[in-house]
Design an enzyme around this catalytic site. Structure first.
Site, short mmCIF file in Angstrom:
data_model
loop_
_atom_site.label_atom_id
_atom_site.label_comp_id
_atom_site.label_asym_id
_atom_site.label_seq_id
_atom_site.Cartn_x
_atom_site.Cartn_y
_atom_site.Cartn_z
N ASP A 8 -18.58 -20.00 35.46
CA ASP A 8 -19.05 -21.00 34.52
C ASP A 8 -18.01 -22.08 34.29
O ASP A 8 -18.04 -22.77 33.28
CB ASP A 8 -19.42 -20.35 33.19
CG ASP A 8 -18.20 -19.67 32.54
OD1 ASP A 8 -17.25 -19.34 33.28
OD2 ASP A 8 -18.22 -19.47 31.31
N ASP A 45 -16.09 -24.98 30.33
CA ASP A 45 -16.80 -23.73 30.67
C ASP A 45 -17.79 -23.43 29.57
O ASP A 45 -17.73 -23.98 28.47
CB ASP A 45 -15.83 -22.59 30.93
CG ASP A 45 -15.16 -22.09 29.66
OD1 ASP A 45 -15.37 -22.71 28.59
OD2 ASP A 45 -14.43 -21.09 29.73
N LEU A 46 -18.74 -22.58 29.89
CA LEU A 46 -19.82 -22.24 28.95
C LEU A 46 -19.32 -21.17 27.98
O LEU A 46 -18.72 -20.15 28.39
CB LEU A 46 -21.04 -21.74 29.70
CG LEU A 46 -21.79 -22.82 30.50
CD1 LEU A 46 -22.83 -22.19 31.39
CD2 LEU A 46 -22.44 -23.79 29.56
#
Length: 738
Positions: free
Chosen positions: A645, A602-603
């Site tokens: 994300d 994930d970001l």
């Protein structure tokens, strides 16, 4: 409608022949019936004009003459074939005996020369290797053996120590085949042109050619001390041919040739030497034809065999004789046979003509009597003799005349009833045809205006009906396609798709299938049904086809399936497709036994991007992240977006868990590259949680949960890093990181 009587329709019928018998007047028709009027021209139509057809006498003459001619021709052919075979056998025997005699003389002569060389090489003079003494001995030997053009002794290095007449003394002959062959034992070399001696020997009308003999000179211990060599002049073989063979060849008007292994003429007529002739695969084959310079020859080939210690050189003795000479006696006999056959045929012509006229005379009398009558019962036929068959025929014709009158009356009544019956049937048929045409017009109008392809295919797969929709959808004129096969009409690609269903329908089973078709630049999805046309006995006469355009429905179906399986923002597989891909990857890992890795990403701080720059900027960041990761992994790796994300990467076919470290670090480096969104720099990093499994016992849920736990561990470690979840594959309970 008139039904014709036999008199009107069959010129050669038995009734027509019976009309001329005249044994009794024609019977009058029964009461109430009227006989049809006689037409004189029609009644005599069966009589051919004189000369329009050959008479029986001519036919008999032709048949007998043909039989005699065939018998004579067969006899001539058989006798001619026997005579030719006999002539060819004589030619074979004669030529083969000459060839064998020549072959034996050549082999014995070569063996004698080889023996002489072997005896000379045993002289003590040549074992001492005294050059002067050997030269004197060689000069004396050549006086008695003048057919040897050169005699000499070479040392072990190939240098000529001594030679008759001093020819080639001191010359290096180590590369000559006869010297090299003598290193292994007594040597006989094939005929060749003079290489070194051509300019040293006296000039002669023919070029010098030799056959090489070479004998190794050994000491008492068997060691090689030198080589004794001799070049036999080929004029020796020409002398043998002249003394033994040419006189015999002249009497046979034939010639004898000696051919090398390659088929070159090495001895023969002056115009033949040096030319190449084709040798049969089996040199010992029988008589064969050969054409040379426009002349046909019979040729016999006899291979040489060697004699005693002389091994032979693979030469072939060919004896040939012009075909015209070999078959001279046969040609004279054939002329006599043909002349005798023509004389016999000429004598048979008048005899056959007389016998045929005698046999045909009774029938000619009956024929003339029939020709002079206009109807079957005009008058009695004359009684003819000659032979029993003609009398029986005359009596039968008289009986036919009596029956003709009865048949005339019956036919008149039948003719009247048939005319009425045909008239009523014709009216009924015309009415039925009109009703059928009206029904067909209505059916055609209905089918041509339906938005469905309708066709009928017979049992031979030929189109028998097409509605107008084919013109609109496929650009095919219905009339042009009728009678053609389905394969010719739609092409091999579309036919291959429909062939299984068509076979099933022709077997009597209704078929329903979907297929895609492209015509006139338009792609359509068609729902097609094949309905068998069953006969009352259960067999299939053909197939009705109905195809409906379901393109719009299929397009909506495909779009809905696409929306349900793909993330619209990044075009990556969504959560639904991820579940399917993960299940398939686990199944492949179980079969292959290789490691499967799951990277949960994930970001980092993605919420701050949305809050500071807006959701549009967040979408750009998500799209950029997806593009960077997709460009850094293999084509076989599957990247999916689960939600927000969160992304998951499925990596297959790994050797061990250690392989994921470099890949994870590469993704961290690629994602962290500088990025400008809406004019503002964005620091984009990702955290990666990795789980590896061999898929032997772990479920999909447990596998994904371990990767999720590893992601949380990476987050807790400060983000922008990766962690590998512990498990059976990693071999440790500790958590590696990057």
């Amino acid at each position: 409608m008139q039904i014709a009587t036999p008199d009107e329709t069959s010129p050669h019928s038995a009734d027509a022949l019976g009309a001329a018998s005249g044994a009794m007047p024609p019977a009058s028709p029964p009461a109430g019936l009227t006989a049809p009027p006689r037409d004189a021209a029609a009644e005599t139509a069966f009589v051919p004009q004189r000369g329009s057809r050959a008479s029986m006498g001519r036919w008999l003459t032709a048949v007998v003459l043909s039989a005699v001619a065939m018998a004579l021709l067969s006899s001539v052919v058989l006798i001619e074939n026997f005579a030719r075979a006999h002539a060819e056998r004589r030619a074979v025997q004669s030529l083969r005996q000459v060839g064998i005699d020549f072959r034996d003389a050549l082999d014995r002569g070569m063996a004698q020369q080889f023996k002489e060389v072997r005896v000379l090489a045993q002289l003590d003079t040549f074992r001492g290797l005294d050059a002067a003494e050997m030269r004197r001995a060689l000069d004396q030997i050549q006086i008695g053996f003048d057919h040897f053009a050169w005699l000499g002794v070479a040392d072990t290095n190939g240098k000529v120590l001594a030679a008759a007449g001093g020819l080639l003394e001191g010359v290096d002959v180590s590369q000559r085949p006869w010297f090299q062959g003598a290193q292994r034992g007594p040597f006989v070399g094939d005929i060749h042109a003079a290489v070194l001696l051509e300019r040293l020997l006296p000039r002669q009308s023919d070029p010098w050619r030799f056959v090489d003999f070479a004998i190794p000179l050994l000491d008492n211990n068997g060691r090689l001390r030198g080589v004794f060599g001799a070049h036999l002049s080929w004029s020796w073989a020409r002398q043998i041919k002249s003394e033994l063979i040419d006189a015999t060849m002249a009497s046979h008007q034939a010639d004898a040739l000696i051919l090398s292994k390659a088929g070159l003429v090495i001895l023969g007529a002056a115009n033949m030497e040096g030319k190449k002739l084709a040798l049969p695969p089996d040199a010992a084959a029988g008589l064969r034809r050969q054409r040379f310079e426009g002349v046909d020859y019979f040729a016999i080939s006899v291979p040489t065999q060697g004699y005693g210690p002389y091994p032979g050189l693979g030469w072939t003795v060919m004896v040939r004789q012009p075909v015209s000479v070999a078959l001279q006696d046969y040609d004279q006999l054939r002329k006599q046979i043909v002349l005798s056959a023509l004389i016999l045929l000429a004598l048979a012509v008048p005899l056959c003509w007389w016998q045929a006229r005698r046999l045909a005379r009774p029938l000619n009398q009956l024929s003339r009597a029939i020709t002079n009558r206009q109807h079957l019962g005009d008058a009695a036929l004359p009684e003819v003799g000659g032979y029993r068959e003609a009398a029986v025929l005359s009596h039968a014709l008289t009986e036919l005349a009596r029956r003709q009158a009865q048949q005339d009356a019956s036919l008149a009544q039948l003719n009247a009833s048939l005319e009425e019956r045909v008239r009523s049937r014709t009216l009924a048929l015309e009415d039925a045809m009109q009703r059928q045409e009206a029904s067909e017009r209505r059916l055609r109008t209905i089918t041509d205006n339906l938005p469905v392809l309708i066709a009928y295919i017979d049992a031979e797969q030929r189109l028998r009906f097409l509605n107008a929709t084919f013109r609109t959808w496929l650009g095919t004129e219905p009339e042009a396609a009728l009678g053609r096969t389905l394969l010719e009409t739609i092409g091999p690609v579309l036919y291959e798709q429909r062939q299984p269903a068509l076979k099933g329908a022709l077997a009597g089973v209704r078929q329903r299938f979907e297929a895609r078709s492209e015509s006139n630049g338009v792609v359509r999805d068609l729902l097609t049904e094949y309905v068998p046309d069953l006969r009352p006995d259960g067999t299939v006469a053909g197939v009705y086809t109905l195809s409906t355009d379901v393109t719009a429905f299929k397009q909506v179906e495909r779009e809905l399936d696409q929306l349900s399986r793909v993330d619209p923002l990044t075009t990556l597989p969504n959560r639904r497709q991820f579940d399917q891909r993960l299940s398939e990857a686990l199944a492949r890992a179980r079969r292959s036994g290789k490691i499967l890795a799951l990277m949960f990403m994930d970001l980092d701080r993605f919420k701050q991007v949305n809050d500071s720059l807006g959701h549009a900027a967040g979408d750009v960041v998500l799209q950029t992240f997806a593009e960077r990761v997709r460009g850094a992994v293999r084509e076989t790796d599957v990247l999916c977006r689960l939600a927000g994300d969160e992304f998951v990467l499925i990596v297959e076919n790994l050797i061990g868990p250690a392989d994921v470290g470099p890949m994870a670090q590469k993704l961290l480096d690629v994602v962290s590259a500088p990025l400008m969104v809406m004019g503002s720099p964005v620091a984009m990093t990702t955290s990666i949680g990795i789980a590896c499994t061999s898929a032997e016992s772990e479920s999909e849920v447990a596998f994904l949960a371990r990767a999720d736990d590893a992601l949380y561990a990476a987050k807790a470690a400060g983000r922008a890093c990766w962690r590998l979840a512990p498990g059976p594959v990693s071999g440790s309970t500790e958590t590696p990181w990057g």
